[in-house]
Design a protein around this motif. Structure first.
Motif, PDB file in Angstrom:
ATOM      1  N   ALA A  57       0.843  -1.191   0.000  1.00 43.50           N
ATOM      2  CA  ALA A  57       0.000   0.000   0.000  1.00 43.50           C
ATOM      3  C   ALA A  57       0.881   1.243   0.000  1.00 43.50           C
ATOM      4  O   ALA A  57       2.088   1.173   0.238  1.00 43.50           O
ATOM      5  CB  ALA A  57      -0.911  -0.014   1.216  1.00 43.50           C
ATOM      6  N   ALA A  58       0.255   2.391  -0.248  1.00 42.57           N
ATOM      7  CA  ALA A  58       1.021   3.634  -0.353  1.00 42.57           C
ATOM      8  C   ALA A  58       1.652   4.050   0.980  1.00 42.57           C
ATOM      9  O   ALA A  58       2.728   4.640   1.010  1.00 42.57           O
ATOM     10  CB  ALA A  58       0.122   4.749  -0.890  1.00 42.57           C
ATOM     11  N   LEU A  59       1.002   3.690   2.087  1.00 41.70           N
ATOM     12  CA  LEU A  59       1.516   4.146   3.390  1.00 41.70           C
ATOM     13  C   LEU A  59       2.877   3.528   3.745  1.00 41.70           C
ATOM     14  O   LEU A  59       3.828   4.266   4.048  1.00 41.70           O
ATOM     15  CB  LEU A  59       0.472   3.877   4.480  1.00 41.70           C
ATOM     16  CG  LEU A  59       0.681   4.652   5.775  1.00 41.70           C
ATOM     17  CD1 LEU A  59       0.647   6.160   5.546  1.00 41.70           C
ATOM     18  CD2 LEU A  59      -0.376   4.276   6.814  1.00 41.70           C
ATOM     19  N   ARG A 102       6.743   5.400   3.916  1.00 40.17           N
ATOM     20  CA  ARG A 102       7.710   5.293   5.009  1.00 40.17           C
ATOM     21  C   ARG A 102       9.043   4.755   4.521  1.00 40.17           C
ATOM     22  O   ARG A 102      10.105   5.223   4.935  1.00 40.17           O
ATOM     23  CB  ARG A 102       7.173   4.350   6.096  1.00 40.17           C
ATOM     24  CG  ARG A 102       5.981   4.935   6.828  1.00 40.17           C
ATOM     25  CD  ARG A 102       5.663   4.113   8.078  1.00 40.17           C
ATOM     26  NE  ARG A 102       4.404   4.532   8.648  1.00 40.17           N
ATOM     27  CZ  ARG A 102       3.310   3.776   8.681  1.00 40.17           C
ATOM     28  NH1 ARG A 102       3.339   2.544   8.204  1.00 40.17           N
ATOM     29  NH2 ARG A 102       2.201   4.235   9.205  1.00 40.17           N
ATOM     30  N   GLN A 103       8.985   3.765   3.644  1.00 38.22           N
ATOM     31  CA  GLN A 103      10.237   3.107   3.270  1.00 38.22           C
ATOM     32  C   GLN A 103      11.068   3.902   2.286  1.00 38.22           C
ATOM     33  O   GLN A 103      12.288   3.753   2.249  1.00 38.22           O
ATOM     34  CB  GLN A 103       9.951   1.708   2.722  1.00 38.22           C
ATOM     35  CG  GLN A 103       9.336   0.842   3.813  1.00 38.22           C
ATOM     36  CD  GLN A 103       9.551  -0.629   3.553  1.00 38.22           C
ATOM     37  OE1 GLN A 103      10.618  -1.049   3.171  1.00 38.22           O
ATOM     38  NE2 GLN A 103       8.501  -1.410   3.741  1.00 38.22           N
ATOM     39  N   THR A 158       2.836  11.597  -2.893  1.00 39.28           N
ATOM     40  CA  THR A 158       3.870  11.172  -3.851  1.00 39.28           C
ATOM     41  C   THR A 158       3.950   9.650  -3.907  1.00 39.28           C
ATOM     42  O   THR A 158       4.003   9.063  -4.991  1.00 39.28           O
ATOM     43  CB  THR A 158       5.240  11.767  -3.446  1.00 39.28           C
ATOM     44  OG1 THR A 158       5.121  13.184  -3.456  1.00 39.28           O
ATOM     45  CG2 THR A 158       6.335  11.339  -4.395  1.00 39.28           C
ATOM     46  N   ALA A 159       3.936   9.014  -2.731  1.00 40.81           N
ATOM     47  CA  ALA A 159       3.990   7.543  -2.697  1.00 40.81           C
ATOM     48  C   ALA A 159       2.782   6.940  -3.393  1.00 40.81           C
ATOM     49  O   ALA A 159       2.892   5.973  -4.146  1.00 40.81           O
ATOM     50  CB  ALA A 159       4.061   7.059  -1.248  1.00 40.81           C
TER      51      ALA A 159
END
Ligand SMILES: [Zn+2]
Length: 317
Positions: A103-105, A109-110, A117-118
């Motif tokens: 997922a985008a979240l 973070r990574q 943006t993610a």
């Protein structure tokens, strides 16, 4: 659980990935090789003689014959990006390795970017995966089933009355030993003869042998020059029959991915992307270490898609 050679195969480790794609120069070289595998070719006059201005991802290729300047990333998914290619490549790596979806979240973070943006990077990379697999047609023995995204059982059979519910055809091509080769999950306008006829013409090779339950519309695969075998399910559910084992397994995996990584999304806008990305990964499950370089090539070759087109996409049938 039985030992599965697929589950225990060696993927590409993060250190191996960083060794190959950890610098901007290496990523830029990978984009160049993917776009012009036979060496630079001028997009205007097809000339090959050129000089290079600038460096890394900001590189410009100037054609000696017509003086046209082509940037390394013009026309690709990376066009107009302000991010370094190393972040894009890391996102590609993480998405390719996440078996149950990314997922985008966690992506935010990574790779250390903002959530919007993610989210956009994720959508763009999934668009490239879906576009690549859309070119492939299924042949041989093909199990099909009707399924829905949304409703109570995501990826399974319908519950009624949800607006955010998208019908799709789940199709699995089998090899001559009855093992699954390729999967296609394609949103359709509904389970009508017209919709299935149109689906079959663009997703099946003429001569394919299609196996379905008694749902009437699947006979429309005959329009695409395919054979059709109906398995009468009687009182039982198709998911209980061995003839539909693989299509049901795929739908089960899809459901796990949707309930784990993606809590909810607007199916009518993004179904193509999520289903296409799931199928892309499934179809390359035998070669996990090759998945990363292949996805890099497919993303580098994908056509640019502006954010407004991704956000305002509606399914086209
Ligand atoms: Zn030229």
């Amino acid at each position: 659980m039985a030992y599965s050679p697929i589950q225990f195969q060696q993927g590409m480790s993060l250190p191996e990935f960083l060794q190959s794609f950890g610098t901007e120069a290496n990523c830029a070289e990978a984009v160049k090789c993917a776009r012009w595998p036979g060496g630079f070719s001028c997009p205007r006059c097809a000339g090959s003689a050129h000089c290079v201005l600038g460096s890394d991802s900001r590189r410009l290729f100037q054609c000696n014959a017509c003086r046209h300047q082509a940037s390394l990333t013009a026309g690709t998914l990376f066009a107009s990006t302000k991010l370094p290619l190393t972040k894009w490549f890391l996102a590609i790596y993480l998405i390719s390795q996440a078996k149950t979806g990314m997922a985008a979240l966690p992506l935010k973070r990574q790779i250390g970017v903002s959530y919007p943006t993610a989210w956009l990077m994720h959508q763009k990379i999934m668009t490239a995966m879906a576009a690549r697999d859309a070119q492939h047609r299924l042949s041989g023995t093909v199990q099909v089933d009707d399924a829905y995204l949304g409703g109570e059982r995501s990826g399974g059979k319908p519950g009624r009355g949800s607006e955010n519910k998208i019908p799709f055809v789940a199709a699995v091509a089998l090899n001559d030993k009855g093992r699954p080769l390729y999967v296609k999950l394609t949103p359709v306008s509904g389970f009508s003869n017209d919709a299935i006829s149109k689906w079959a013409k663009s997703n099946l090779t003429p001569g394919a042998d299609v196996l379905s339950d008694g749902l009437g519309c699947f006979a429309a695969v005959l329009d695409a020059g395919c054979a059709h075998t109906v398995i009468v399910v009687g009182q039982r559910k198709p998911r209980d029959l061995p003839q539909f084992k693989w299509v049901n397994t795929v739908l089960g995996n899809l459901k796990t991915m949707l309930s784990g990584a993606y809590k909810a999304f607007k199916y009518s806008k993004y179904a193509d992307n999520y289903l296409g990305a799931f199928a892309y990964r499934f179809n390359r499950r035998f070669d996990l270490s090759g998945l990363v370089p292949r996805l890099i090539v497919d993303v580098c070759r994908a056509k640019a898609k502006p954010e407004r087109l991704i956000r305002h996409a509606e399914l086209a049938f």
